[in-house]
Design an enzyme around this catalytic site. Structure first.
Site, PDB file in Angstrom:
ATOM      1  N   GLN A 154     -13.438   7.656  -2.951  1.00 44.54           N
ATOM      2  CA  GLN A 154     -12.697   6.451  -3.695  1.00 44.54           C
ATOM      3  C   GLN A 154     -12.637   6.808  -5.032  1.00 44.54           C
ATOM      4  O   GLN A 154     -13.479   6.786  -5.902  1.00 44.54           O
ATOM      5  CB  GLN A 154     -13.521   5.162  -3.257  1.00 44.54           C
ATOM      6  CG  GLN A 154     -13.324   4.232  -4.145  1.00 44.54           C
ATOM      7  CD  GLN A 154     -11.774   3.705  -3.856  1.00 44.54           C
ATOM      8  OE1 GLN A 154     -11.385   3.734  -2.822  1.00 44.54           O
ATOM      9  NE2 GLN A 154     -11.051   3.291  -4.920  1.00 44.54           N
ATOM     10  N   GLN A 156     -10.115   5.311  -7.492  1.00 48.52           N
ATOM     11  CA  GLN A 156      -9.983   4.487  -8.278  1.00 48.52           C
ATOM     12  C   GLN A 156     -11.087   3.808  -8.778  1.00 48.52           C
ATOM     13  O   GLN A 156     -12.228   3.338  -7.796  1.00 48.52           O
ATOM     14  CB  GLN A 156      -9.112   3.285  -7.751  1.00 48.52           C
ATOM     15  CG  GLN A 156      -8.390   2.431  -8.808  1.00 48.52           C
ATOM     16  CD  GLN A 156      -7.554   1.180  -8.282  1.00 48.52           C
ATOM     17  OE1 GLN A 156      -7.254   1.175  -7.288  1.00 48.52           O
ATOM     18  NE2 GLN A 156      -6.924   0.736  -9.186  1.00 48.52           N
ATOM     19  N   GLY A 284      -9.521  -2.286   1.054  1.00 49.86           N
ATOM     20  CA  GLY A 284      -8.460  -1.203   1.304  1.00 49.86           C
ATOM     21  C   GLY A 284      -8.131  -0.409  -0.051  1.00 49.86           C
ATOM     22  O   GLY A 284      -8.290  -0.913  -1.207  1.00 49.86           O
ATOM     23  N   GLU A 286      -5.028   2.268  -1.596  1.00 52.17           N
ATOM     24  CA  GLU A 286      -3.551   2.647  -1.552  1.00 52.17           C
ATOM     25  C   GLU A 286      -3.380   4.098  -1.586  1.00 52.17           C
ATOM     26  O   GLU A 286      -2.270   4.387  -2.187  1.00 52.17           O
ATOM     27  CB  GLU A 286      -2.578   1.537  -2.369  1.00 52.17           C
ATOM     28  CG  GLU A 286      -2.822   1.912  -3.719  1.00 52.17           C
ATOM     29  CD  GLU A 286      -3.895   1.233  -4.502  1.00 52.17           C
ATOM     30  OE1 GLU A 286      -4.962   0.908  -3.906  1.00 52.17           O
ATOM     31  OE2 GLU A 286      -3.905   0.778  -5.733  1.00 52.17           O
ATOM     32  N   ASN A 287      -4.155   4.925  -0.960  1.00 49.84           N
ATOM     33  CA  ASN A 287      -3.745   6.303  -1.156  1.00 49.84           C
ATOM     34  C   ASN A 287      -2.365   6.399  -0.631  1.00 49.84           C
ATOM     35  O   ASN A 287      -2.478   6.029   0.633  1.00 49.84           O
ATOM     36  CB  ASN A 287      -4.885   7.077  -0.646  1.00 49.84           C
ATOM     37  CG  ASN A 287      -6.333   6.618  -1.337  1.00 49.84           C
ATOM     38  OD1 ASN A 287      -6.425   6.992  -2.598  1.00 49.84           O
ATOM     39  ND2 ASN A 287      -7.438   6.349  -0.684  1.00 49.84           N
ATOM     40  N   HIS A 310      -0.778  -5.651   1.779  1.00 49.41           N
ATOM     41  CA  HIS A 310      -1.125  -5.425   0.331  1.00 49.41           C
ATOM     42  C   HIS A 310      -1.291  -3.749   0.084  1.00 49.41           C
ATOM     43  O   HIS A 310      -0.629  -3.318  -0.922  1.00 49.41           O
ATOM     44  CB  HIS A 310      -2.686  -5.998   0.168  1.00 49.41           C
ATOM     45  CG  HIS A 310      -3.055  -5.594  -1.230  1.00 49.41           C
ATOM     46  ND1 HIS A 310      -2.881  -6.578  -2.281  1.00 49.41           N
ATOM     47  CD2 HIS A 310      -3.563  -4.551  -1.901  1.00 49.41           C
ATOM     48  CE1 HIS A 310      -3.204  -6.201  -3.463  1.00 49.41           C
ATOM     49  NE2 HIS A 310      -4.055  -5.153  -3.100  1.00 49.41           N
ATOM     50  N   GLU A 311      -1.904  -3.154   0.953  1.00 46.67           N
ATOM     51  CA  GLU A 311      -2.083  -1.729   0.569  1.00 46.67           C
ATOM     52  C   GLU A 311      -0.448  -1.062   0.775  1.00 46.67           C
ATOM     53  O   GLU A 311      -0.139  -0.159  -0.029  1.00 46.67           O
ATOM     54  CB  GLU A 311      -2.875  -0.781   1.420  1.00 46.67           C
ATOM     55  CG  GLU A 311      -4.424  -1.485   1.423  1.00 46.67           C
ATOM     56  CD  GLU A 311      -4.798  -1.577   0.046  1.00 46.67           C
ATOM     57  OE1 GLU A 311      -4.405  -0.859  -0.908  1.00 46.67           O
ATOM     58  OE2 GLU A 311      -5.684  -2.601  -0.161  1.00 46.67           O
ATOM     59  N   HIS A 314       1.563  -1.484  -2.139  1.00 46.85           N
ATOM     60  CA  HIS A 314       1.253  -0.581  -3.560  1.00 46.85           C
ATOM     61  C   HIS A 314       2.300   0.457  -3.423  1.00 46.85           C
ATOM     62  O   HIS A 314       2.271   1.318  -4.299  1.00 46.85           O
ATOM     63  CB  HIS A 314      -0.257  -0.172  -3.400  1.00 46.85           C
ATOM     64  CG  HIS A 314      -1.025  -0.865  -4.260  1.00 46.85           C
ATOM     65  ND1 HIS A 314      -0.862  -1.344  -5.294  1.00 46.85           N
ATOM     66  CD2 HIS A 314      -2.163  -1.617  -3.446  1.00 46.85           C
ATOM     67  CE1 HIS A 314      -1.999  -2.160  -5.627  1.00 46.85           C
ATOM     68  NE2 HIS A 314      -2.842  -2.390  -4.543  1.00 46.85           N
ATOM     69  N   GLU A 333      -1.840  -4.651  -9.616  1.00 43.44           N
ATOM     70  CA  GLU A 333      -2.283  -5.534  -8.508  1.00 43.44           C
ATOM     71  C   GLU A 333      -1.746  -6.961  -8.220  1.00 43.44           C
ATOM     72  O   GLU A 333      -1.644  -7.443  -7.288  1.00 43.44           O
ATOM     73  CB  GLU A 333      -3.874  -5.745  -8.603  1.00 43.44           C
ATOM     74  CG  GLU A 333      -4.835  -4.296  -8.579  1.00 43.44           C
ATOM     75  CD  GLU A 333      -4.581  -3.962  -7.323  1.00 43.44           C
ATOM     76  OE1 GLU A 333      -4.378  -4.476  -6.067  1.00 43.44           O
ATOM     77  OE2 GLU A 333      -4.924  -2.730  -7.110  1.00 43.44           O
ATOM     78  N   ASP A 389     -13.787  -0.842 -14.019  1.00 47.84           N
ATOM     79  CA  ASP A 389     -13.801  -1.447 -12.795  1.00 47.84           C
ATOM     80  C   ASP A 389     -14.076  -2.983 -13.163  1.00 47.84           C
ATOM     81  O   ASP A 389     -14.015  -3.782 -12.194  1.00 47.84           O
ATOM     82  CB  ASP A 389     -14.963  -1.072 -11.897  1.00 47.84           C
ATOM     83  CG  ASP A 389     -14.687   0.336 -11.181  1.00 47.84           C
ATOM     84  OD1 ASP A 389     -13.306   0.614 -11.284  1.00 47.84           O
ATOM     85  OD2 ASP A 389     -15.586   1.097 -10.686  1.00 47.84           O
ATOM     86  N   TYR A 397      -5.168 -10.022 -10.037  1.00 46.67           N
ATOM     87  CA  TYR A 397      -4.517 -10.178  -8.725  1.00 46.67           C
ATOM     88  C   TYR A 397      -3.977 -11.480  -8.672  1.00 46.67           C
ATOM     89  O   TYR A 397      -2.434 -11.502  -8.257  1.00 46.67           O
ATOM     90  CB  TYR A 397      -5.671  -9.921  -7.758  1.00 46.67           C
ATOM     91  CG  TYR A 397      -6.153  -8.850  -7.345  1.00 46.67           C
ATOM     92  CD1 TYR A 397      -5.781  -8.244  -6.207  1.00 46.67           C
ATOM     93  CD2 TYR A 397      -7.138  -8.296  -8.153  1.00 46.67           C
ATOM     94  CE1 TYR A 397      -6.400  -6.973  -5.789  1.00 46.67           C
ATOM     95  CE2 TYR A 397      -7.759  -6.877  -8.049  1.00 46.67           C
ATOM     96  CZ  TYR A 397      -7.217  -6.211  -6.621  1.00 46.67           C
ATOM     97  OH  TYR A 397      -7.649  -5.147  -6.389  1.00 46.67           O
ATOM     98  N   ARG A 571     -19.156  -3.131   2.206  1.00 46.61           N
ATOM     99  CA  ARG A 571     -17.874  -3.463   1.503  1.00 46.61           C
ATOM    100  C   ARG A 571     -18.277  -4.589   0.399  1.00 46.61           C
ATOM    101  O   ARG A 571     -18.542  -5.721   0.861  1.00 46.61           O
ATOM    102  CB  ARG A 571     -16.870  -4.220   2.547  1.00 46.61           C
ATOM    103  CG  ARG A 571     -15.510  -4.722   1.912  1.00 46.61           C
ATOM    104  CD  ARG A 571     -14.568  -5.318   3.114  1.00 46.61           C
ATOM    105  NE  ARG A 571     -13.350  -6.035   2.384  1.00 46.61           N
ATOM    106  CZ  ARG A 571     -12.678  -6.982   3.069  1.00 46.61           C
ATOM    107  NH1 ARG A 571     -12.798  -7.025   4.277  1.00 46.61           N
ATOM    108  NH2 ARG A 571     -11.629  -7.379   2.321  1.00 46.61           N
ATOM    109  N   LYS A 573     -16.999  -7.048  -1.804  1.00 50.24           N
ATOM    110  CA  LYS A 573     -16.368  -8.274  -1.669  1.00 50.24           C
ATOM    111  C   LYS A 573     -17.308  -9.204  -0.638  1.00 50.24           C
ATOM    112  O   LYS A 573     -17.528 -10.133  -0.963  1.00 50.24           O
ATOM    113  CB  LYS A 573     -15.010  -8.204  -1.361  1.00 50.24           C
ATOM    114  CG  LYS A 573     -14.395  -9.591  -1.041  1.00 50.24           C
ATOM    115  CD  LYS A 573     -12.930  -9.570  -0.641  1.00 50.24           C
ATOM    116  CE  LYS A 573     -12.738 -10.224   0.914  1.00 50.24           C
ATOM    117  NZ  LYS A 573     -12.127 -11.574   0.729  1.00 50.24           N
TER     118      LYS A 573
END
Ligand code: BES
Ligand code: ZN
Length: 634
Positions: A154, A156, A284, A286-287, A310-311, A314, A333, A389, A397, A571, A573
């Site tokens: 990961q 980002q 998610g 967005e790679n 969403h992804e 991107h 975002e 971050d 967003y 996760r 969130k």
């Protein structure tokens, strides 16, 4: 000479007034892209699960920008640099000198490589640390199949530097290729040209021919199988998860078509989803060509597929047109949240899109109440000492998306859509700032209807704190019905069992839960739980709200399910609100610590750090002098 330099040092600031750094400058990278830029990376890495390390080398092809430059400065974090070589053309490799600075806790170690000439390629032999912040190494027991280990990255915002030495800034774009070697029974995939028909033999080659920023470098290795959704879209997942994922995300091809019809062709070839184990710290990521997706959105009714929208979005906003630094993160975002909503509207209808908007606007309002005013602008000030971050707030967003909905309404959908499509074209494969956005708006949208918005309104959206008073909140008829039901229950007009909830979607349940008071008496909690079976729910959006409420209300019946949830899912969130609720009371803090110590080995390094920060802060406050060692008698 030295005296002269010292003199100049004192005189210069007076002669040239101190200038603020250009907006595209990234204060979160040691690199100096005005001197030299990475053009292409070529990775050759071995994935060693027993040592939890990637090792091998990277060849970095360079584009020199400044003819006097001889130094290449890269970002690294916890990397062991073994050897640095350099060459040009067909000459042999020669050993280059390098220094690795002591680590900064947020930005890692600056790697300075001194070259004799402006060499074309630099080769760095290195290995990663088992605790690399951008990698998670999973034991087989933490996967769906339970038999094979799993690795995922990961990158980002600034974690790519923990697995590749590079210019870790979204302002620099490069292409890459890679050879990845691992155990033959495992499959490797990257944010590149994954071949669904690739032979599983432990030796994998990748190419990413479009230039991307470092935060989109990605890799995953595990027992992965592939199933198609359409000609160009499909799912990679562990075999146990594959079928349910394909069913849940069957709308993906239609989503691509809708987005193309709005904003022009999808420019990346294939679009696949990779379903990760539940410890994936985000919803998610967005790679490019391969979005990384949490399995927690597989709930059986496609109600959380806004995440895929969403992804996918991107692929235009973010991957194609990229924020040049994290100060302008809303360009990634906010645009993506707006496009996500347009996809949701086209596929699932206006009502669902309105509900999503209303939830996002309320979320924004709640988060703004806690956020320092300086961090509430879309165009953020430079914050050199801060972890990027932390710019990850509802401002980028939800305020970003609201601003774009506002522009759409003022200019009319037709004009706005045409502008946005053009914006993606004009800046394709570029990294831009909010100022570039403003210039584009002035040139290509504002003249279309000169009175549609005022300068003051534009300024308030971009630079002001909070949400402008002239912003119109989205109305949702479906939510009006939820609010009415909630009112009836609160006023005692109806019992929970008597509410008409049979047709409610996840969004309506979320609205209901968010409308409940801060705490409820235990018997009211029992009533809700008996009627709706919230405790133990398979829907993480419900769990994320019900569990904190049950903690605040002292509803202990949910404790076992809470512990289970926190140990199973990583996760952020979903679990941070639960840890925060537990941390708010000294009695629950011990429980939180105990669960965390058990869950910890299964968490990603960044999840681990976030939970530790919440608990340590609460412990310091709660314990105060109590935990301090007693003064020793003389
Ligand atoms: N790019 C983000 C994830 C991210 C942002 C990772 C910043 C690290 C730093 C991704 O596209 C995202 O926004 N994910 C959201 C999904 C959502 C808003 C639908 C998430 O993970 O919750
Ligand atoms: Zn996003």
């Amino acid at each position: 000479m030295r005296v002269l330099a010292a003199l100049l040092f004192f005189i210069l600031p007076c002669v040239a007034p101190a200038q603020s750094p250009p907006r595209q400058q990234d204060e979160h990278s040691w690199s100096q892209p005005d001197k030299v830029r990475i053009r292409h990376l070529s990775l050759d890495l071995k994935v060693d699960f027993s040592r939890r390390e990637l090792r091998g080398y990277v060849d970095i092809a360079l584009d020199w920008q400044d003819e006097k430059a001889r130094e290449l400065i890269l970002d690294t974090r916890d990397l062991q640099i073994e050897k640095v070589l350099a060459k040009s053309g067909s000459s042999g490799w020669y050993r280059a000198t390098h220094t690795l600075d002591p680590a900064d806790p947020i930005f890692g170690s600056k790697l300075s490589i001194t070259l004799r000439r402006q060499h074309e390629v630099v080769r760095i032999r290195y290995r990663t640390s088992p605790s690399a912040s951008g990698l998670q190494w999973l034991e087989p027991s933490m996967t769906a199949g339970g038999k094979h280990p799993f690795l995922f990255s990961q990158s980002q915002a600034i974690h790519a530097r923990s697995w590749v030495p590079l210019q870790d800034t979204p302002g620099v774009r490069f292409t890459y290729s890679a050879r990845i070697r691992t155990a033959p029974q495992l499959m490797a995939v990257m944010s590149a040209d994954n071949d669904p028909a690739a032979m599983r033999n432990g030796n994998y080659l990748f190419r990413m021919p479009q230039p991307i920023p470092s935060y989109l470098m990605a890799i995953a290795v595990g027992d992965l199988a592939f199933a198609p959704i359409s000609e160009r879209a499909g799912v990679w997942a562990e075999p146990a998860t594959l079928e349910s994922a394909v069913a849940e995300f069957a709308d993906t091809e239609r989503m691509i078509e809708v987005t193309e019809s709005l904003y022009g062709p999808y420019r990346w070839g294939r679009y696949d989803l990779l379903i990760l184990p539940p410890s994936f710290p985000f919803g998610g990521m967005e790679n490019p060509r391969l979005s990384f997706i949490t399995p927690t959105v597989i709930v059986g009714d496609r109600s959380l597929t806004g995440l895929i929208a969403h992804e996918l979005a991107h692929s235009w906003s973010g991957n194609l047109v990229t924020n040049a630094s994290w100060k302008d993160m809303w360009l990634n975002e906010g645009f993506t949240s707006y496009v996500e909503n347009r996809i949701v509207e086209a596929i699932y209808g206006t009502e669902r899109a309105e509900m999503d908007q209303a939830l996002s606007q309320r979320q924004l309002r709640d988060e703004l109440a806690e956020l320092e005013p300086g961090m509430q602008a879309l165009k953020l000030p430079p914050t050199p000492g801060r972890d990027p971050d932390e710019a990850l707030t509802a401002v980028a967003y939800d305020k970003g998306a609201w601003f774009l909905h506002f522009l759409e309404r003022r200019f009319g959908r037709e004009r706005f859509d045409a502008w946005l499509r053009g914006y993606f074209d004009r800046h394709a494969f570029r990294s831009i700032t909010t100022d570039d956005f403003i210039a584009d708006l002035r040139e290509h949208l504002m003249p279309e209807r000169p009175k549609a918005i005022s300068e003051a309104e534009l300024d308030e959206w971009l630079n002001g704190a909070g949400v402008p008073a002239f912003a119109e909140p989205t109305e949702s008829a479906r939510f009006a019905a939820v609010d009415a039901a909630l009112g009836q229950w609160e006023d005692g007009v109806r019992g929970a069992g008597g509410l008409r909830t049979a047709q409610w979607s996840t969004q309506e349940w979320v609205r209901f839960l968010e409308g409940l008071p801060e705490t409820l008496p235990p018997e009211r909690m029992t009533e809700l739980d008996a009627a709706f079976r919230f405790t133990g729910t398979a829907n993480p959006e419900i769990a994320q709200r019900w569990y904190p409420l049950s903690i605040r209300s002292g509803y202990f019946e949910a404790r076992v399910a809470i512990a289970d949830f926190l140990k199973r899912i990583g996760r952020r969130k979903l679990i941070l609100p639960i840890y925060s609720a537990l941390a708010a009371s000294p009695e629950d803090l011990g429980f939180a610590r105990k669960v965390f110590e058990e869950a910890r080995p299964g968490y990603h390094p960044i999840t681990m750090a976030s939970v530790e920060a919440i608990l340590a802060k609460a412990e310091a406050e709660a314990g105060g002098a109590g935990i301090q060692p007693e003064p020793q008698p003389q």
